[in-house]
Design a protein around this motif. Structure first.
Motif, PDB file in Angstrom:
ATOM      1  N   UNK A  54       0.830  -1.201   0.000  1.00 59.16           N
ATOM      2  CA  UNK A  54       0.000   0.000   0.000  1.00 59.16           C
ATOM      3  C   UNK A  54       0.869   1.257   0.000  1.00 59.16           C
ATOM      4  N   UNK A  55       0.596   2.137  -0.966  1.00 60.37           N
ATOM      5  CA  UNK A  55       1.259   3.443  -1.005  1.00 60.37           C
ATOM      6  C   UNK A  55       0.297   4.457  -0.386  1.00 60.37           C
ATOM      7  N   UNK A  56       0.795   5.237   0.553  1.00 60.49           N
ATOM      8  CA  UNK A  56      -0.038   6.226   1.233  1.00 60.49           C
ATOM      9  C   UNK A  56       0.646   7.589   1.172  1.00 60.49           C
ATOM     10  N   UNK A  57      -0.156   8.628   1.062  1.00 60.67           N
ATOM     11  CA  UNK A  57       0.387   9.982   1.111  1.00 60.67           C
ATOM     12  C   UNK A  57       0.213  10.514   2.522  1.00 60.67           C
ATOM     13  N   UNK A  58       1.283  11.024   3.088  1.00 56.22           N
ATOM     14  CA  UNK A  58       1.196  11.591   4.443  1.00 56.22           C
ATOM     15  C   UNK A  58       1.626  13.041   4.442  1.00 56.22           C
ATOM     16  N   UNK A  59       0.971  13.810   5.301  1.00 53.57           N
ATOM     17  CA  UNK A  59       1.339  15.216   5.457  1.00 53.57           C
ATOM     18  C   UNK A  59       2.364  15.351   6.563  1.00 53.57           C
ATOM     19  N   UNK A  60       3.470  16.016   6.248  1.00 56.20           N
ATOM     20  CA  UNK A  60       4.482  16.276   7.272  1.00 56.20           C
ATOM     21  C   UNK A  60       4.429  17.757   7.604  1.00 56.20           C
ATOM     22  N   UNK A  61       4.460  18.049   8.885  1.00 58.06           N
ATOM     23  CA  UNK A  61       4.402  19.467   9.247  1.00 58.06           C
ATOM     24  C   UNK A  61       5.799  20.092   9.203  1.00 58.06           C
ATOM     25  N   UNK A  62       5.822  21.402   9.240  1.00 61.33           N
ATOM     26  CA  UNK A  62       7.084  22.133   9.194  1.00 61.33           C
ATOM     27  C   UNK A  62       7.923  21.803  10.425  1.00 61.33           C
ATOM     28  N   UNK A  63       9.235  21.790  10.253  1.00 60.99           N
ATOM     29  CA  UNK A  63      10.108  21.603  11.416  1.00 60.99           C
ATOM     30  C   UNK A  63      11.444  22.264  11.113  1.00 60.99           C
ATOM     31  N   UNK A  64      12.247  22.394  12.157  1.00 63.10           N
ATOM     32  CA  UNK A  64      13.566  22.967  11.953  1.00 63.10           C
ATOM     33  C   UNK A  64      14.549  21.823  11.755  1.00 63.10           C
ATOM     34  N   UNK A  65      15.185  21.805  10.604  1.00 61.99           N
ATOM     35  CA  UNK A  65      16.186  20.781  10.329  1.00 61.99           C
ATOM     36  C   UNK A  65      17.574  21.339  10.562  1.00 61.99           C
ATOM     37  N   UNK A  66      18.561  20.506  10.328  1.00 57.98           N
ATOM     38  CA  UNK A  66      19.928  20.969  10.548  1.00 57.98           C
ATOM     39  C   UNK A  66      20.803  20.398   9.438  1.00 57.98           C
ATOM     40  N   UNK A  67      21.601  21.240   8.856  1.00 61.67           N
ATOM     41  CA  UNK A  67      22.560  20.765   7.865  1.00 61.67           C
ATOM     42  C   UNK A  67      23.608  19.941   8.603  1.00 61.67           C
ATOM     43  N   UNK A  76      12.397  23.516   7.445  1.00 56.59           N
ATOM     44  CA  UNK A  76      11.858  22.553   6.497  1.00 56.59           C
ATOM     45  C   UNK A  76      10.366  22.819   6.380  1.00 56.59           C
ATOM     46  N   UNK A  77       9.949  23.125   5.162  1.00 53.90           N
ATOM     47  CA  UNK A  77       8.553  23.479   4.893  1.00 53.90           C
ATOM     48  C   UNK A  77       7.639  22.267   5.094  1.00 53.90           C
ATOM     49  N   UNK A  78       6.351  22.511   5.398  1.00 58.30           N
ATOM     50  CA  UNK A  78       5.418  21.389   5.444  1.00 58.30           C
ATOM     51  C   UNK A  78       5.367  20.748   4.064  1.00 58.30           C
ATOM     52  N   UNK A  79       5.246  19.447   4.000  1.00 54.75           N
ATOM     53  CA  UNK A  79       5.251  18.783   2.689  1.00 54.75           C
ATOM     54  C   UNK A  79       4.492  17.478   2.736  1.00 54.75           C
ATOM     55  N   UNK A  80       4.208  16.940   1.555  1.00 58.79           N
ATOM     56  CA  UNK A  80       3.539  15.646   1.451  1.00 58.79           C
ATOM     57  C   UNK A  80       4.565  14.601   1.030  1.00 58.79           C
ATOM     58  N   UNK A  81       4.529  13.459   1.687  1.00 56.86           N
ATOM     59  CA  UNK A  81       5.469  12.387   1.358  1.00 56.86           C
ATOM     60  C   UNK A  81       4.697  11.086   1.113  1.00 56.86           C
ATOM     61  N   UNK A  82       5.309  10.189   0.341  1.00 54.37           N
ATOM     62  CA  UNK A  82       4.713   8.880   0.090  1.00 54.37           C
ATOM     63  C   UNK A  82       5.364   7.854   1.013  1.00 54.37           C
ATOM     64  N   UNK A  83       4.541   7.035   1.645  1.00 56.39           N
ATOM     65  CA  UNK A  83       5.109   5.907   2.378  1.00 56.39           C
ATOM     66  C   UNK A  83       4.579   4.630   1.746  1.00 56.39           C
ATOM     67  N   UNK A  84       5.374   3.597   1.785  1.00 53.68           N
ATOM     68  CA  UNK A  84       4.977   2.314   1.226  1.00 53.68           C
ATOM     69  C   UNK A  84       4.996   1.270   2.328  1.00 53.68           C
ATOM     70  N   UNK A  85       3.885   0.557   2.467  1.00 51.27           N
ATOM     71  CA  UNK A  85       3.821  -0.519   3.443  1.00 51.27           C
ATOM     72  C   UNK A  85       3.677  -1.829   2.671  1.00 51.27           C
ATOM     73  N   UNK A  86       4.714  -2.676   2.697  1.00 51.68           N
ATOM     74  CA  UNK A  86       4.647  -3.926   1.936  1.00 51.68           C
ATOM     75  C   UNK A  86       3.591  -4.865   2.499  1.00 51.68           C
ATOM     76  N   UNK A  87       3.003  -5.681   1.624  1.00 53.17           N
ATOM     77  CA  UNK A  87       2.032  -6.681   2.067  1.00 53.17           C
ATOM     78  C   UNK A  87       2.759  -7.774   2.847  1.00 53.17           C
ATOM     79  N   UNK A  88       1.980  -8.562   3.583  1.00 53.41           N
ATOM     80  CA  UNK A  88       2.540  -9.688   4.321  1.00 53.41           C
ATOM     81  C   UNK A  88       3.267 -10.627   3.359  1.00 53.41           C
ATOM     82  N   UNK A  89       2.638 -10.865   2.194  1.00 54.22           N
ATOM     83  CA  UNK A  89       3.240 -11.769   1.193  1.00 54.22           C
ATOM     84  C   UNK A  89       4.598 -11.252   0.725  1.00 54.22           C
TER      85      UNK A  89
END
Lengths: 103, 95
Positions: A54-67, A76-89
């Motif tokens: 299953x591919x899901x789109x998740x919203x990530x909120x803004x945060x302070x990152x560090x180089x 780091x701006x709020x953004x949308x990311x894709x996560x993939x959850x593999x099936x049991x098989x």
């Protein structure tokens, strides 16, 4: 383990062997599969492929990152990311196929 | 979107193909990706993303119900990282 990297070419070849289409059309259909999944995700849809995962789109909120190199703080701006959850098989087949790897 | 809807959408765009062939095509794509990972390979699909196999070290786990400790063996798990084009499209940065 061989550690090869497969690409669109390999998927195209598999489709070409499986169905009686030209290589060119096989390539277009592989592309079409990827395109439809991407389009659905961009629309915010979850893409659930039974016995694959299953591919899901998740919203990530803004945060302070560090180089990590300079230690400098960067916003780091709020953004949308894709996560993939593999099936049991898929998890079972990947675990079984790689069991006892020595790297 | 589920597998059957994906097949449906592709079938609609390709009226010259039998639905069962579209099914085989879609199934082959997913099957090949799983086979590649099961053989310890990577699958890199530029723009879309990359599937790879990651190692999870052996650890001492705990049964959350009983609190009992259990040895969990090292294992290999599938992993997906979205490609740059897809990440950009998700965030409204069209090409």
């Amino acid at each position: 383990m061989s550690g090869k990297t497969l690409t669109r070419v390999d998927l195209t070849e598999a489709v070409f062997r499986e169905v009686g289409l030209s290589r060119n059309e096989s390539a277009q259909l592989v592309e079409s599969v990827l395109q439809h999944i991407s389009d659905a995700l961009v629309e915010g849809d979850t893409v659930k492929i039974s016995s694959f995962g299953t591919f899901t789109v998740r919203d990530k909120s803004a945060r302070v990152g560090r180089n990590p190199k300079t230690g400098e703080e960067v916003p780091i701006e709020p953004r949308r990311v894709v996560t993939f959850r593999p099936s049991q098989l898929m998890k079972e087949r990947v675990a079984a196929g790689n069991r006892g790897r020595t790297d | 979107m589920i597998r059957s809807e994906l097949i449906q959408r592709i079938a609609e765009e390709n009226p010259h193909l039998y639905q069962r062939d579209v099914e085989r095509i879609v199934n082959t794509v997913f099957e090949e990706i799983i086979n590649a990972l099961a053989e310890g390979n990577r699958v890199e699909l530029r723009g879309f993303g990359a599937f790879s196999v990651k190692k999870r070290d052996a650890r001492i786990g705990r049964n959350p119900r009983t609190g009992e400790t259990v040895a969990v063996e090292e294992k290999y798990v599938p992993f997906f990282k979205a490609g740059k084009l897809l990440r950009d499209r998700l965030n409204g940065l069209e090409d």
